[in-house]
Design a protein around this motif. Structure first.
Motif, PDB file in Angstrom:
ATOM      1  N   LEU A  67     -21.906  61.108  32.690  1.00 55.96           N
ATOM      2  CA  LEU A  67     -20.528  60.652  32.858  1.00 55.96           C
ATOM      3  C   LEU A  67     -20.334  60.219  34.296  1.00 55.96           C
ATOM      4  O   LEU A  67     -20.621  60.971  35.229  1.00 55.96           O
ATOM      5  N   THR A  68     -19.842  58.992  34.483  1.00 56.15           N
ATOM      6  CA  THR A  68     -19.608  58.463  35.826  1.00 56.15           C
ATOM      7  C   THR A  68     -18.315  58.980  36.422  1.00 56.15           C
ATOM      8  O   THR A  68     -18.259  59.352  37.599  1.00 56.15           O
ATOM      9  N   ALA A  69     -17.246  59.003  35.615  1.00 53.93           N
ATOM     10  CA  ALA A  69     -15.936  59.375  36.148  1.00 53.93           C
ATOM     11  C   ALA A  69     -15.023  59.868  35.041  1.00 53.93           C
ATOM     12  O   ALA A  69     -15.202  59.533  33.866  1.00 53.93           O
ATOM     13  N   VAL A  70     -14.041  60.667  35.449  1.00 56.77           N
ATOM     14  CA  VAL A  70     -12.910  61.021  34.596  1.00 56.77           C
ATOM     15  C   VAL A  70     -11.660  60.437  35.257  1.00 56.77           C
ATOM     16  O   VAL A  70     -11.377  60.737  36.421  1.00 56.77           O
ATOM     17  N   VAL A  71     -10.943  59.603  34.525  1.00 60.01           N
ATOM     18  CA  VAL A  71      -9.672  59.075  35.011  1.00 60.01           C
ATOM     19  C   VAL A  71      -8.550  59.860  34.335  1.00 60.01           C
ATOM     20  O   VAL A  71      -8.495  59.935  33.110  1.00 60.01           O
ATOM     21  N   THR A  72      -7.676  60.454  35.135  1.00 57.01           N
ATOM     22  CA  THR A  72      -6.526  61.188  34.610  1.00 57.01           C
ATOM     23  C   THR A  72      -5.304  60.290  34.716  1.00 57.01           C
ATOM     24  O   THR A  72      -4.950  59.829  35.802  1.00 57.01           O
ATOM     25  N   THR A  73      -4.637  60.056  33.585  1.00 58.82           N
ATOM     26  CA  THR A  73      -3.552  59.082  33.550  1.00 58.82           C
ATOM     27  C   THR A  73      -2.307  59.548  34.286  1.00 58.82           C
ATOM     28  O   THR A  73      -1.539  58.723  34.778  1.00 58.82           O
ATOM     29  N   HIS A  74      -2.106  60.871  34.362  1.00 57.27           N
ATOM     30  CA  HIS A  74      -0.967  61.406  35.124  1.00 57.27           C
ATOM     31  C   HIS A  74      -1.144  62.901  35.301  1.00 57.27           C
ATOM     32  O   HIS A  74      -2.047  63.514  34.742  1.00 57.27           O
ATOM     33  N   GLN A  75      -0.260  63.506  36.091  1.00 59.18           N
ATOM     34  CA  GLN A  75      -0.477  64.858  36.584  1.00 59.18           C
ATOM     35  C   GLN A  75      -0.104  65.979  35.626  1.00 59.18           C
ATOM     36  O   GLN A  75      -0.364  67.150  35.918  1.00 59.18           O
ATOM     37  N   HIS A  76       0.499  65.709  34.490  1.00 60.53           N
ATOM     38  CA  HIS A  76       0.907  66.785  33.594  1.00 60.53           C
ATOM     39  C   HIS A  76      -0.306  67.548  33.075  1.00 60.53           C
ATOM     40  O   HIS A  76      -1.307  66.962  32.651  1.00 60.53           O
ATOM     41  N   MET A  77      -0.177  68.872  33.078  1.00 62.82           N
ATOM     42  CA  MET A  77      -1.338  69.744  32.882  1.00 62.82           C
ATOM     43  C   MET A  77      -2.031  69.547  31.542  1.00 62.82           C
ATOM     44  O   MET A  77      -3.253  69.723  31.441  1.00 62.82           O
TER      45      MET A  77
END
Length: 217
Positions: A67-77
């Motif tokens: 896995l190259t990266a994890v993109v988190t779309t926003h900060q909600h847990m």
């Protein structure tokens, strides 16, 4: 089998094969979050959108391909419960918008509007959408041989925009960004993948934009 995007928590993933990109959608509990694994078909590189929960299940989905990266779309847990475990197991980068990165346990690189995130030979454009959270993002893949594909986090769903806690300023910001940065720029055939629930197209939702704005949520 034809991709529908209709997945359920604990059920099998749904897989879409584009000419250059494979999209795998899975739903994880307990809040029925969607996670999306993107794999470049020419290089094999993989990227995960929202390590929401159920890290063992996500790691099984990732498999031996790395896995190259994890993109988190926003900060909600509910969108990053599995983030630390997935990063520890894969060595992937953690990417999030600069305005939300402080709300995550790990963010190795921050993003801004207009940035490009690459998965192998495929490019994803970062679109900053303010309202659900200050640093929410959508990711746009312009398929050279077909319709655009758009991951919207919790900013856009079939039937309306994301939750703004009845704050009129946040709602106005969100509906404006969704209308001007997504609907005004992209064609009706654009397929979008939200943070929860079923997918849709911009064309299917476009006629309801005035209704959404009038109702205020």
């Amino acid at each position: 089998m034809t991709y529908t995007g209709d997945v359920s928590t604990g059920g099998p993933p749904d897989v879409r094969e584009l000419p250059a990109l494979t999209i795998t959608k899975v739903s994880v509990g307990p809040m029925e979050n969607n996670a999306y694994l993107l794999r470049c078909r020419s290089t094999g590189q993989q990227l995960l959108i929202d390590a929401a929960n159920e890290a063992p299940r996500l790691l099984e989905l990732i498999g031996d391909g790395g896995l190259t990266a994890v993109v988190t779309t926003h900060q909600h847990m509910d969108h990053w419960v599995a983030l630390e475990e997935v990063l520890a197991a894969t060595g992937a980068q953690s990417l999030a918008h600069t305005a939300d990165a402080g709300g995550l346990p790990v963010a190795s690189e921050t993003l801004i509007d207009g940035d490009t995130v690459r998965v192998g030979d495929c490019a994803l454009e970062v679109i900053h959408i303010v309202g659900h959270t200050p640093g929410s993002i959508a990711l746009l893949y312009r398929d050279p041989s077909g319709a655009p594909h758009l991951w919207t986090g919790d900013s856009l769903f079939p039937g309306g925009v994301g939750n703004t806690d009845k704050d009129p300023l946040r709602f106005t910001s969100l509906i404006d960004d969704v209308e001007h940065k997504l609907f005004d720029r992209l064609p009706d055939e654009t397929w979008f993948y939200p943070g929860h629930g079923k997918d849709s197209t911009l064309g299917a939702e476009r006629p309801a934009l005035p209704e959404w704005r009038a109702r205020g949520w």
